[in-house]
Design an enzyme around this catalytic site. Structure first.
Site, PDB file in Angstrom:
ATOM      1  N   GLU A  50      -6.572  -6.348  -1.143  1.00 47.30           N
ATOM      2  CA  GLU A  50      -5.597  -5.263  -1.223  1.00 47.30           C
ATOM      3  C   GLU A  50      -5.491  -4.572   0.142  1.00 47.30           C
ATOM      4  O   GLU A  50      -6.487  -4.315   0.810  1.00 47.30           O
ATOM      5  CB  GLU A  50      -6.084  -4.270  -2.284  1.00 47.30           C
ATOM      6  CG  GLU A  50      -5.214  -3.083  -2.547  1.00 47.30           C
ATOM      7  CD  GLU A  50      -5.816  -2.192  -3.647  1.00 47.30           C
ATOM      8  OE1 GLU A  50      -5.133  -1.239  -4.061  1.00 47.30           O
ATOM      9  OE2 GLU A  50      -6.965  -2.455  -4.079  1.00 47.30           O
ATOM     10  N   LYS A 121       2.181  -2.335  -6.868  1.00 45.21           N
ATOM     11  CA  LYS A 121       1.141  -1.931  -7.809  1.00 45.21           C
ATOM     12  C   LYS A 121       1.671  -0.922  -8.824  1.00 45.21           C
ATOM     13  O   LYS A 121       2.196   0.129  -8.462  1.00 45.21           O
ATOM     14  CB  LYS A 121      -0.034  -1.333  -7.031  1.00 45.21           C
ATOM     15  CG  LYS A 121      -1.274  -1.053  -7.853  1.00 45.21           C
ATOM     16  CD  LYS A 121      -2.401  -0.577  -6.932  1.00 45.21           C
ATOM     17  CE  LYS A 121      -3.692  -0.362  -7.673  1.00 45.21           C
ATOM     18  NZ  LYS A 121      -4.775   0.079  -6.752  1.00 45.21           N
ATOM     19  N   CYS A 154      -5.758  -4.747  -8.073  1.00 47.49           N
ATOM     20  CA  CYS A 154      -6.917  -3.902  -8.348  1.00 47.49           C
ATOM     21  C   CYS A 154      -6.857  -3.215  -9.709  1.00 47.49           C
ATOM     22  O   CYS A 154      -7.074  -3.844 -10.732  1.00 47.49           O
ATOM     23  CB  CYS A 154      -7.093  -2.896  -7.213  1.00 47.49           C
ATOM     24  SG  CYS A 154      -8.771  -2.206  -7.119  1.00 47.49           S
ATOM     25  N   VAL A 181     -14.558  -0.902  -5.710  1.00 45.23           N
ATOM     26  CA  VAL A 181     -15.581  -0.082  -5.068  1.00 45.23           C
ATOM     27  C   VAL A 181     -16.904  -0.260  -5.803  1.00 45.23           C
ATOM     28  O   VAL A 181     -16.944  -0.670  -6.961  1.00 45.23           O
ATOM     29  CB  VAL A 181     -15.182   1.410  -5.038  1.00 45.23           C
ATOM     30  CG1 VAL A 181     -13.968   1.604  -4.146  1.00 45.23           C
ATOM     31  CG2 VAL A 181     -14.896   1.938  -6.442  1.00 45.23           C
TER      32      VAL A 181
END
Length: 289
Positions: A50, A121, A154, A181
């Protein structure tokens, strides 16, 4: 005479990169080097993380604007298009897009003929709401000579509708540029829910999923890697990777998607109860009056 079954084999690669925020030229150079390495090893479809051109963890909106590129005049797209043409490959990469005064967290699909299309997105995560507009291009499936390609980014992975809508349109593979993350409370061999979601979605939809995460630390935000390529049964054929820069590869037979059956009697496509919900997950109460 024995009739051989036709195959639609495609070698897919995920580039697990350490992207440097603000260094578009450096990120392009690194990505092209890794793309060429993947092509040297036979990859025909290459997925990058991303926002692989710009970095992710912006300090403010002005920084996001300064690092965004217009798709029609993007140095990143130009470099990736040249490489795709020279190597006869297909590339999916995240990019920070500006369109007029609006910013989007976007992914582009590029082939030997150049830019094929883009996806914006749909589901924004945390600070992304401060910089970006929610995606407005829906969930397209791109028909290419190597197969039918869907894209999500994501946090879109956390919504099962995204996979199902792409699968219902006939996608062979869903490519996922991502910036997962680190979640410290998870076991060391996980550190993120992304791989679990990819495996579950591939299994329940009978499709391939290729998720390319990034690594490194960007302004105190740590990225754990764990990129993976998952086959139709939900089992990884590559990865999850560790937390280092690397390229993972998986041979994907898209014929399995088009003739997918879970058992002798079952198929997650054919067994859908379209009398209860429509093909694209809508609910029709008239069925139950």
């Amino acid at each position: 005479m024995e009739i051989k079954k036709k195959k639609l084999d495609v070698k897919v690669a995920c580039l697990q990169m350490d992207v440097k925020i603000g260094d578009i030229a450096g990120n392009i150079k690194k990505s092209v080097h890794m793309i060429n390495e993947a092509a040297d090893n036979g990859a025909k479809l290459i997925v990058m993380p991303e926002m692989a051109n710009s970095g992710y963890n912006f300090d403010n909106r002005q920084e996001a604007i300064d690092l965004a590129e217009n798709i029609n005049d993007s140095e990143s797209v130009k470099a990736w298009s040249k490489t795709a043409r020279n190597r006869n490959i297909y590339i999916v990469s995240g990019i920070t897009e500006i369109d007029g005064s609006d910013l989007y967290n976007t992914a582009v699909l590029i082939g030997p003929e150049g830019l094929i299309g883009k996806y914006r997105k749909l589901h924004l995560w945390e600070d992304e709401f401060l910089w970006f507009e929610p995606g407005n291009l829906g969930l397209p499936v791109f028909h290419t000579p190597i197969g039918k390609i869907g894209i999500i980014i994501c946090y879109d992975m956390w919504f099962p509708e995204t996979y199902r809508i792409l699968a219902a349109q006939g996608a062979d593979i869903i490519c996922v540029p991502t910036n997962w993350v680190t979640i410290d409370s998870l076991p060391d061999n996980m550190k993120n829910f992304g791989p679990v979601l990819a495996m579950a979605a591939a299994h329940s939809n009978g499709i391939y999923i290729a998720a390319a995460d990034r690594v490194g630390i960007e302004r105190e935000m740590a990225f754990p890697g764990r990129s993976l390529i998952v086959r139709t049964a939900g089992i990884p054929i590559a990865g999850p990777a560790d937390d280092t820069e690397q390229i993972i590869y998986g041979d994907c037979n898209f014929a399995k998607v088009r003739a997918h059956g879970t058992t002798k009697y079952n198929s997650t496509k054919k067994d859908r109860r379209l009398d209860v919900y429509d093909e694209f997950l809508g609910y029709d109460p008239s069925n139950f009056r």
